[in-house]
Design a protein around this motif. Structure first.
Motif, mmCIF file in Angstrom:
data_model
loop_
_atom_site.group_PDB
_atom_site.id
_atom_site.type_symbol
_atom_site.label_atom_id
_atom_site.label_comp_id
_atom_site.label_asym_id
_atom_site.label_seq_id
_atom_site.Cartn_x
_atom_site.Cartn_y
_atom_site.Cartn_z
ATOM 1 N N ASN A 257 0.860 -1.190 0.000
ATOM 2 C CA ASN A 257 0.000 0.000 0.000
ATOM 3 C C ASN A 257 0.897 1.241 0.000
ATOM 4 O OD1 ASN A 257 -2.007 1.892 0.236
ATOM 5 N ND2 ASN A 257 -2.570 1.378 2.330
ATOM 6 N N PRO A 258 1.364 1.660 -1.184
ATOM 7 C CA PRO A 258 2.359 2.741 -1.250
ATOM 8 C C PRO A 258 1.860 4.087 -0.743
ATOM 9 C CG PRO A 258 2.269 1.494 -3.310
ATOM 10 C CD PRO A 258 1.086 1.077 -2.494
ATOM 11 N N ARG A 259 0.560 4.277 -0.612
ATOM 12 C CA ARG A 259 0.029 5.563 -0.158
ATOM 13 C C ARG A 259 -0.494 5.500 1.284
ATOM 14 N NH1 ARG A 259 -0.742 9.827 -2.894
ATOM 15 N NH2 ARG A 259 -2.676 10.371 -1.810
ATOM 16 N N SER A 260 0.082 4.616 2.073
ATOM 17 C CA SER A 260 -0.301 4.549 3.483
ATOM 18 C C SER A 260 0.411 5.663 4.246
ATOM 19 C CB SER A 260 0.064 3.191 4.080
ATOM 20 O OG SER A 260 -0.068 3.229 5.493
ATOM 21 N N ALA A 261 -0.343 6.663 4.683
ATOM 22 C CA ALA A 261 0.262 7.772 5.415
ATOM 23 C C ALA A 261 0.896 7.299 6.713
ATOM 24 C CB ALA A 261 -0.795 8.838 5.695
ATOM 25 N N THR A 262 0.255 6.335 7.395
ATOM 26 C CA THR A 262 0.790 5.877 8.673
ATOM 27 C C THR A 262 2.125 5.154 8.485
ATOM 28 O OG1 THR A 262 -0.541 3.857 8.518
ATOM 29 C CG2 THR A 262 -1.488 5.703 9.732
ATOM 30 N N SER B 166 13.015 12.692 6.093
ATOM 31 C CA SER B 166 12.296 13.911 5.694
ATOM 32 C C SER B 166 11.417 13.663 4.476
ATOM 33 C CB SER B 166 13.294 15.037 5.408
ATOM 34 O OG SER B 166 14.007 15.374 6.584
ATOM 35 N N VAL B 167 11.909 12.862 3.533
ATOM 36 C CA VAL B 167 11.108 12.546 2.340
ATOM 37 C C VAL B 167 9.847 11.778 2.731
ATOM 38 C CG1 VAL B 167 11.060 11.145 0.234
ATOM 39 C CG2 VAL B 167 13.025 12.619 0.716
ATOM 40 N N ASP B 168 9.994 10.787 3.593
ATOM 41 C CA ASP B 168 8.837 9.995 4.022
ATOM 42 C C ASP B 168 7.829 10.848 4.784
ATOM 43 O OD1 ASP B 168 9.561 7.609 2.860
ATOM 44 O OD2 ASP B 168 10.366 6.721 4.691
ATOM 45 N N LEU B 169 8.320 11.692 5.686
ATOM 46 C CA LEU B 169 7.405 12.517 6.464
ATOM 47 C C LEU B 169 6.646 13.490 5.572
ATOM 48 C CD1 LEU B 169 9.650 13.251 9.575
ATOM 49 C CD2 LEU B 169 7.651 11.765 9.498
ATOM 50 N N ALA B 170 7.340 14.076 4.608
ATOM 51 C CA ALA B 170 6.678 15.011 3.689
ATOM 52 C C ALA B 170 5.586 14.300 2.893
ATOM 53 C CB ALA B 170 7.704 15.635 2.750
ATOM 54 N N VAL C 252 1.374 15.045 2.988
ATOM 55 C CA VAL C 252 0.561 15.348 1.807
ATOM 56 C C VAL C 252 -0.712 14.504 1.830
ATOM 57 C CG1 VAL C 252 0.441 15.123 -0.716
ATOM 58 C CG2 VAL C 252 2.475 16.124 0.365
ATOM 59 N N ILE C 253 -0.579 13.230 2.187
ATOM 60 C CA ILE C 253 -1.723 12.313 2.209
ATOM 61 C C ILE C 253 -2.639 12.617 3.393
ATOM 62 C CG2 ILE C 253 -2.404 9.877 2.397
ATOM 63 C CD1 ILE C 253 0.391 9.243 1.106
ATOM 64 N N GLU C 254 -2.051 12.893 4.554
ATOM 65 C CA GLU C 254 -2.836 13.164 5.773
ATOM 66 C C GLU C 254 -2.231 14.382 6.475
ATOM 67 O OE1 GLU C 254 -3.925 11.131 10.059
ATOM 68 O OE2 GLU C 254 -3.568 9.768 8.377
ATOM 69 N N PRO C 255 -2.728 15.567 6.177
ATOM 70 C CA PRO C 255 -2.083 16.786 6.690
ATOM 71 C C PRO C 255 -1.991 16.885 8.210
ATOM 72 C CG PRO C 255 -3.569 17.307 4.875
ATOM 73 C CD PRO C 255 -3.782 15.862 5.207
ATOM 74 N N LEU C 256 -2.877 16.235 8.946
ATOM 75 C CA LEU C 256 -2.883 16.337 10.410
ATOM 76 C C LEU C 256 -2.221 15.134 11.078
ATOM 77 C CD1 LEU C 256 -6.503 17.736 10.971
ATOM 78 C CD2 LEU C 256 -4.353 19.011 10.781
ATOM 79 N N ILE C 257 -1.404 14.411 10.333
ATOM 80 C CA ILE C 257 -0.859 13.169 10.894
ATOM 81 C C ILE C 257 0.101 13.430 12.056
ATOM 82 C CG2 ILE C 257 1.096 12.957 9.267
ATOM 83 C CD1 ILE C 257 0.342 9.872 9.243
ATOM 84 N N ASP C 258 0.810 14.558 12.065
ATOM 85 C CA ASP C 258 1.713 14.853 13.189
ATOM 86 C C ASP C 258 0.941 14.918 14.501
ATOM 87 O OD1 ASP C 258 4.707 15.857 12.311
ATOM 88 O OD2 ASP C 258 3.241 16.111 10.704
ATOM 89 N N ALA C 259 -0.202 15.590 14.469
ATOM 90 C CA ALA C 259 -1.005 15.712 15.693
ATOM 91 C C ALA C 259 -1.525 14.353 16.134
ATOM 92 C CB ALA C 259 -2.161 16.679 15.464
#
Length: 290
Positions: free
Chosen positions: A242-247, A266-270, A274-281
């Motif tokens: 699943n290449p677009r798994s934000a988690t 940094s590339v992975d986090l960016a 993009v996929i889930e903008p609020l993933i940091d929170a």
């Protein structure tokens, strides 16, 4: 089975047998013949609806179940099948409306409460979902499905301890469901039960080898345990599926940073943001920050 060519009921009965045997094309052919013989026979439309549901032809299924209900408004099977077709189309309001009718006809039908609960949960109406799962459990405390559903509602409400209680029950009642082990692994990792979480993920992968969700959960568990190489390996495997798994991208990014790979992390986090903008929170709530 040799049938009387003038008896629509015989064709409808054989149609139902074909549905149960996983032969939807044969079912559709038999029910179509029954309809040709008697265009006002509701069971034939219900049977053909079941054949179309099995084939994934949901609009055709809904049309046939609509006709069955017009001819026989209290035909419960037609509401159940139509709800299944609506669920596949993610038309949750119509799913709920159909199960309202099912429960009007059969107020103690456990699966109807579970399935309506699933629709409420999919709409984000978690309290209504939990109320339906509660009722299903009251009617049948030995069914795993309502415990599974209620656990997922509690996960969505960020009530992981309550979810774990239900996941324990669901596994006791159905120890062969990979998704339940995966969910318990995830919840245990979030609440810090890391040594118990890892075997759950392993069991989920034994039951369903290569499942990207279980690989993601095991990666998360190993990330929290400080096994960054193990986490990256699991996230790599999850992302191949699943290449677009934000988690998975976020978790791998954090693991790479902690191993000193600033560029890769940094590339992975960016990509995850993009996929889930609020993933940091979200991950900060799990105790994980880049």
């Amino acid at each position: 089975i040799r049938l009387d060519p003038k008896q629509p009921k015989a064709f409808t009965n054989r149609c139902a047998i074909h549905v149960l045997k996983g032969q939807p094309d044969r079912a559709i052919a038999d029910c179509s013949e029954a309809i040709r013989l008697n265009p006002n026979f509701p069971n034939a439309f219900t049977g053909r609806c079941g054949g179309y549901v099995a084939k994934g032809e949901h609009d055709r299924a809904i049309a046939d179940c609509n006709q069955a209900i017009r001819l026989a408004p209290d035909q419960m099977a037609a509401y159940v099948l139509r709800a299944e077709a609506h669920m596949a189309k993610k038309d949750f309001d119509h799913v709920i409306a159909d199960y309202d009718q099912v429960l009007r006809l059969s107020p103690r039908f456990v699966d109807a409460y579970v399935n309506r609960g699933d629709a409420y949960r999919s709409k984000g109406q978690y309290e209504r979902a939990i109320a339906d799962y509660d009722q299903a459990i009251r009617l049948n405390p030995n069914a795993a499905a309502p415990f599974r559903g209620r656990s997922m509602a509690y996960i969505a409400k960020v009530q992981f301890e309550r979810a774990l209680v239900d996941l324990d029950q669901a596994i006791r009642l159905d120890p062969a469901d990979a998704g339940t082990f995966n969910n318990r692994c995830w919840c245990r990792a979030i609440v810090g039960q890391l040594l118990q979480a890892l075997p759950d993920c392993d069991e989920a992968l034994r039951l369903r080898p290569g499942d990207y969700s279980a690989l993601d959960s095991r990666g998360f568990t190993q990330l929290k345990m400080g096994d960054y190489a193990g986490a990256i390996a699991d996230y790599d495997a999850a992302l191949r599926r699943n290449p677009r798994s934000a988690t998975s991208l976020f978790g791998r990014g954090v693991a790479k940073l902690r191993k000193g790979d600033q560029a890769g992390g940094s590339v992975d986090l960016a990509a995850a943001r993009v996929i889930e903008p609020l993933i940091d929170a979200r991950y900060a709530g799990y105790g994980i920050k880049p």
